[in-house]
Design an enzyme around this catalytic site. Structure first.
Site, PDB file in Angstrom:
ATOM      1  N   ARG A 161      15.345   5.737  11.593  1.00  0.00           N
ATOM      2  CA  ARG A 161      16.375   4.362  11.645  1.00  0.00           C
ATOM      3  C   ARG A 161      16.327   3.793  13.079  1.00  0.00           C
ATOM      4  NH1 ARG A 161      21.032   8.649  12.313  1.00  0.00           N
ATOM      5  NH2 ARG A 161      21.678   8.765  10.346  1.00  0.00           N
ATOM      6  N   ARG A 180       8.780  14.569  -5.443  1.00  0.00           N
ATOM      7  CA  ARG A 180       8.841  15.664  -3.854  1.00  0.00           C
ATOM      8  C   ARG A 180      10.271  16.176  -3.549  1.00  0.00           C
ATOM      9  NH1 ARG A 180       8.104  13.793   1.553  1.00  0.00           N
ATOM     10  NH2 ARG A 180       7.564  15.506   1.693  1.00  0.00           N
ATOM     11  N   LYS A 191       9.394   1.090  -1.233  1.00  0.00           N
ATOM     12  CA  LYS A 191       8.712   2.814  -2.070  1.00  0.00           C
ATOM     13  C   LYS A 191       7.655   2.020  -2.862  1.00  0.00           C
ATOM     14  CE  LYS A 191       8.061   7.143  -2.970  1.00  0.00           C
ATOM     15  NZ  LYS A 191       8.821   9.068  -2.646  1.00  0.00           N
TER      16      LYS A 191
HETATM   17  C1  BTN Z   1       7.687  11.957  -4.762  1.00  0.00           C
HETATM   18  O1  BTN Z   1       8.433  12.164  -4.491  1.00  0.00           O
HETATM   19  O2  BTN Z   1       6.939  10.950  -3.376  1.00  0.00           O
HETATM   20  C2  BTN Z   1       5.815  11.733  -5.302  1.00  0.00           C
HETATM   21  C3  BTN Z   1       6.446  11.721  -6.588  1.00  0.00           C
HETATM   22  C4  BTN Z   1       4.668  12.325  -7.440  1.00  0.00           C
HETATM   23  C5  BTN Z   1       4.919  11.680  -8.355  1.00  0.00           C
HETATM   24  C6  BTN Z   1       3.337  11.789  -9.748  1.00  0.00           C
HETATM   25  S1  BTN Z   1       3.518  11.428 -11.439  1.00  0.00           S
HETATM   26  C7  BTN Z   1       2.345  12.007 -11.061  1.00  0.00           C
HETATM   27  C8  BTN Z   1       2.088  13.455 -10.835  1.00  0.00           C
HETATM   28  N1  BTN Z   1       2.987  14.155 -11.866  1.00  0.00           N
HETATM   29  C9  BTN Z   1       3.682  14.814 -11.636  1.00  0.00           C
HETATM   30  O3  BTN Z   1       4.900  15.234 -11.939  1.00  0.00           O
HETATM   31  N2  BTN Z   1       4.481  14.090 -10.404  1.00  0.00           N
HETATM   32  C10 BTN Z   1       3.025  13.574  -9.768  1.00  0.00           C
END
Ligand code: BTN
Length: 334
Positions: free
Chosen positions: A321, A121, A186
């Site tokens: 927080r 993200r 996470k």
């Molecule tokens: C985040 O930042 O929390 C979201 C991560 C999403 C990762 C997944 S892996 C499969 C799919 N392909 C990608 O390039 N991104 C998502």
């Protein structure tokens, strides 16, 4: 035979002779080591022992699309997904987005052993070590326009935690909008990419990254506290099985979402809300808001309370927080 075929030989974690591997690669015994060193690109380190040959310590837990599909068919009695597992790709999301014009059916799944440019993200990279974690994308077609997709990314997070809970993972949480947490760290992330008509047919690529067996070396590139399924359960049930479970949970959640929107899933989502009653700082569209998080609304917006007033926020990144900080840090509420 190419390097991927050699990887499927070395996946058993046993020693294989230079002769055997050289024959598979179509190179001389002497050239085998050099080719195997190229596996470092994937973050894999091959061990070489004189007289025994080469091995990948611990082996690899590779995905098998047929096995995953058969498992789902056996459990559901139908095949809601068309599953492809590829050894490597830039990003499974990018791959499905590229192939949208080819008219891929809803339910197409692209899973990869390795992503060279995994997308997270907010423009961040998603660390994707070879055969370590799960990286997959699912195409979902919807006909109700953009409004019918409100809250979809939260719904996907719910499917992931429900699947993991069914596999015995405890202490799961969802951090708005859709980070998957386990014991305060996470465990996975979700990235939705959409294309289509604001009022009609929309295609959504649902990208899911789930940490299963994160190698320490790869983890060095992650900037926040993380965990993986192997740590949460004490062992990995197998990446293929986890993928099948998440897909089946997603199938159920998407059906409920199509019928009743996020409102139909909200009470289930709230059971996992890690932001609830916490002081949350949220950045969205260059603005910062600080308030007490009070759950989500029927559209999946975060409800933030400040001075007795509740405002719904629809996008952004939350940092949590201790509530005690509210009185002490008014300067943060820019
Ligand atoms: C985040 O930042 O929390 C979201 C991560 C999403 C990762 C997944 S892996 C499969 C799919 N392909 C990608 O390039 N991104 C998502």
């Amino acid at each position: 035979m190419d390097i991927q075929a050699v990887l499927s030989v070395l996946a058993d974690g046993e020693f294989h002779s230079g002769e055997e591997l050289g024959a598979k690669l179509g190179v001389s015994r002497a050239a085998v080591w050099k080719r195997l060193q190229s596996l470092e690109t994937y973050g894999l380190r091959v061990e070489s022992v004189r007289g025994k040959g080469y091995c990948l310590p611990g082996g690899l837990d590779l995905l098998d699309a047929d096995e995953i599909g058969a498992l789902i068919k056996q459990r559901l009695g139908r095949k809601p997904f068309v599953i492809e597992c590829v050894p490597e790709i830039d990003s499974t999301n990018a791959e499905l987005m590229r192939r949208l014009p080819a008219g891929l059916p809803s339910g197409t799944v692209c899973a990869a052993e390795w992503q060279s440019a995994g997308r997270g993200r907010r423009g961040r990279a998603w660390v994707s070590p070879y055969a370590g974690n799960l990286y997959f994308s699912v195409l979902w077609r919807s006909s109700g326009g953009a409004a019918a997709l409100e809250g979809l990314s939260l719904a996907v997070g719910l499917a992931v935690v429900q699947a993991l809970e069914a596999m015995g993972v405890s202490d799961l949480g969802l951090k708005w909008p859709n980070d998957v947490w386990q014991a305060g760290r996470k465990l996975g992330g979700i990235l939705l990419e959409m294309q289509g008509d604001a009022t009609g047919e929309c295609q959504v690529v649902i990208g899911i990254g789930l940490n299963v067996n994160m190698p320490e070396a790869a983890a060095e590139r992650i900037e926040q506290a993380w965990t993986d399924v192997s740590t949460a359960l004490g062992a990995s049930p197998g990446r293929g099985l986890i993928l099948a479970e998440v897909l089946m949970a997603l199938d159920a959640v998407l059906q409920r979402f199509a019928d009743g929107g996020f409102a139909a899933l909200k009470s289930d989502w709230l059971k996992y809300d890690v932001c609830r009653d916490q002081l949350a700082r949220i950045e969205t569209g260059g603005q910062r808001h600080l308030g007490i998080s009070r759950g989500v609304n029927d559209q999946g917006g975060l409800l933030l309370e400040l001075d007795g007033r509740v405002e719904a926020i629809y996008g952004g990144e939350v940092s949590l927080r201790p509530v005690a900080a509210l009185g002490n840090a008014p300067g943060d509420a820019k």
